[in-house]
Design an enzyme around this catalytic site. Structure first.
Site, PDB file in Angstrom:
ATOM      1  N   GLU A 106       0.820   2.038 -11.966  1.00 37.60           N
ATOM      2  CA  GLU A 106       1.135   2.294 -10.551  1.00 37.60           C
ATOM      3  C   GLU A 106       2.410   3.137 -10.471  1.00 37.60           C
ATOM      4  OE1 GLU A 106       0.457   2.794  -7.582  1.00 37.60           O
ATOM      5  OE2 GLU A 106       0.084   0.846  -6.639  1.00 37.60           O
ATOM      6  N   ASP A 110       6.562  -1.762  -3.960  1.00 37.43           N
ATOM      7  CA  ASP A 110       7.476  -1.844  -2.819  1.00 37.43           C
ATOM      8  C   ASP A 110       7.407  -3.282  -2.273  1.00 37.43           C
ATOM      9  OD1 ASP A 110       9.124  -0.873  -0.760  1.00 37.43           O
ATOM     10  OD2 ASP A 110       7.450  -0.241   0.465  1.00 37.43           O
ATOM     11  N   THR A 111       6.481  -3.567  -1.347  1.00 42.56           N
ATOM     12  CA  THR A 111       6.323  -4.953  -0.897  1.00 42.56           C
ATOM     13  C   THR A 111       5.623  -5.801  -1.959  1.00 42.56           C
ATOM     14  OG1 THR A 111       4.165  -4.479   0.061  1.00 42.56           O
ATOM     15  CG2 THR A 111       6.063  -4.211   1.503  1.00 42.56           C
ATOM     16  N   THR A 114       0.064  -4.234  -2.561  1.00 42.34           N
ATOM     17  CA  THR A 114      -1.006  -3.509  -3.271  1.00 42.34           C
ATOM     18  C   THR A 114      -1.233  -4.139  -4.636  1.00 42.34           C
ATOM     19  OG1 THR A 114      -0.227  -1.481  -2.200  1.00 42.34           O
ATOM     20  CG2 THR A 114      -1.797  -1.208  -3.994  1.00 42.34           C
ATOM     21  N   ASP A 166       4.573  11.176  -2.862  1.00 44.09           N
ATOM     22  CA  ASP A 166       4.438  12.152  -1.773  1.00 44.09           C
ATOM     23  C   ASP A 166       5.178  11.757  -0.506  1.00 44.09           C
ATOM     24  OD1 ASP A 166       2.768   9.911  -1.126  1.00 44.09           O
ATOM     25  OD2 ASP A 166       1.791  11.168   0.372  1.00 44.09           O
TER      26      ASP A 166
END
Ligand code: 5GP
Length: 183
Positions: A106, A110-111, A114, A166
């Site tokens: 990956e 972040d959190t 996912t 991105d």
């Protein structure tokens, strides 16, 4: 090699944060950790599109286990610079991973939503093990307490771009990683 002093995209300004040399150095370290753990296995690497494509290409070559495969999945939770909180599978896994050692690759945790969702999905397919490798981890943003098995860089909870990451689909081409400039 020249590094741009700043990059502006969609009206936001970013400044250099992690150089290509530092990235390459940490990828070597992570690759050797993964190789040590899995050299006697025939692992399946799963690159999470789109953001991890560049990291996965470099990491997979550096790991150098010939008896392995790499495949690609796509999940989506971000719009612009913030998470929507809902994680969607957009391209699913085609390979049979039953009894296999799996390594998810990956770009950024972040959190952790996912990561947790993916691991949960993959475990339904009865792999031997599931490991998680990430280029970047923002521990302070965690909503799940998830900790990756392999992390190239731990970073503060700020928005970054480049080296595959991105902003609205743009600037994935940058060779270095840039962080949002505080006004
Ligand atoms: P999580 O589910 O852990 O909240 O978010 C994971 C996904 O959010 C990453 O795969 C990535 O696509 C996106 N993301 C999180 N933080 C950033 C960031 O700082 N920059 C970019 N470009 N994407 C991010």
């Amino acid at each position: 090699m020249e590094i741009d002093k700043q990059v502006t995209v969609n009206g936001l300004t970013f400044v250099p944060y992690l150089t290509r040399d530092k990235i390459a150095e940490q990828i070597k370290r992570v690759a050797s950790e993964i190789r040590n753990d899995l050299k006697d296995s025939s692992p399946v690497f799963i690159c999470v599109l789109n953001g991890a494509f560049m990291f996965a290409a470099d990491l997979y070559r550096e790991i150098g286990i010939n008896d392995s495969v790499i495949t690609f999945v796509k999940y989506s939770s971000y719009e612009g610079t913030s998470t929507t909180g809902k994680v969607k599978e957009v391209i699913g896994l085609k390979e049979d991973i039953e009894g296999k050692d799996v390594v998810i690759i990956e770009d950024i945790v972040d959190t952790g939503l996912t990561a947790v969702k993916m691991i949960e999905d993959l475990k339904q397919r009865n792999p031997k093990s599931v490991r998680f490798a990430t280029l970047l981890h923002k521990p302070e943003s965690s909503k799940t307490g998830f900790i990756p098995d392999y992390t190239a860089f731990s970073i503060p909870p700020k928005f970054i771009i480049g080296y595959g990451l991105d902003l609205d689909g743009k600037v994935r081409n940058l060779k270095d990683i840039y962080i949002i400039r505080e006004e």
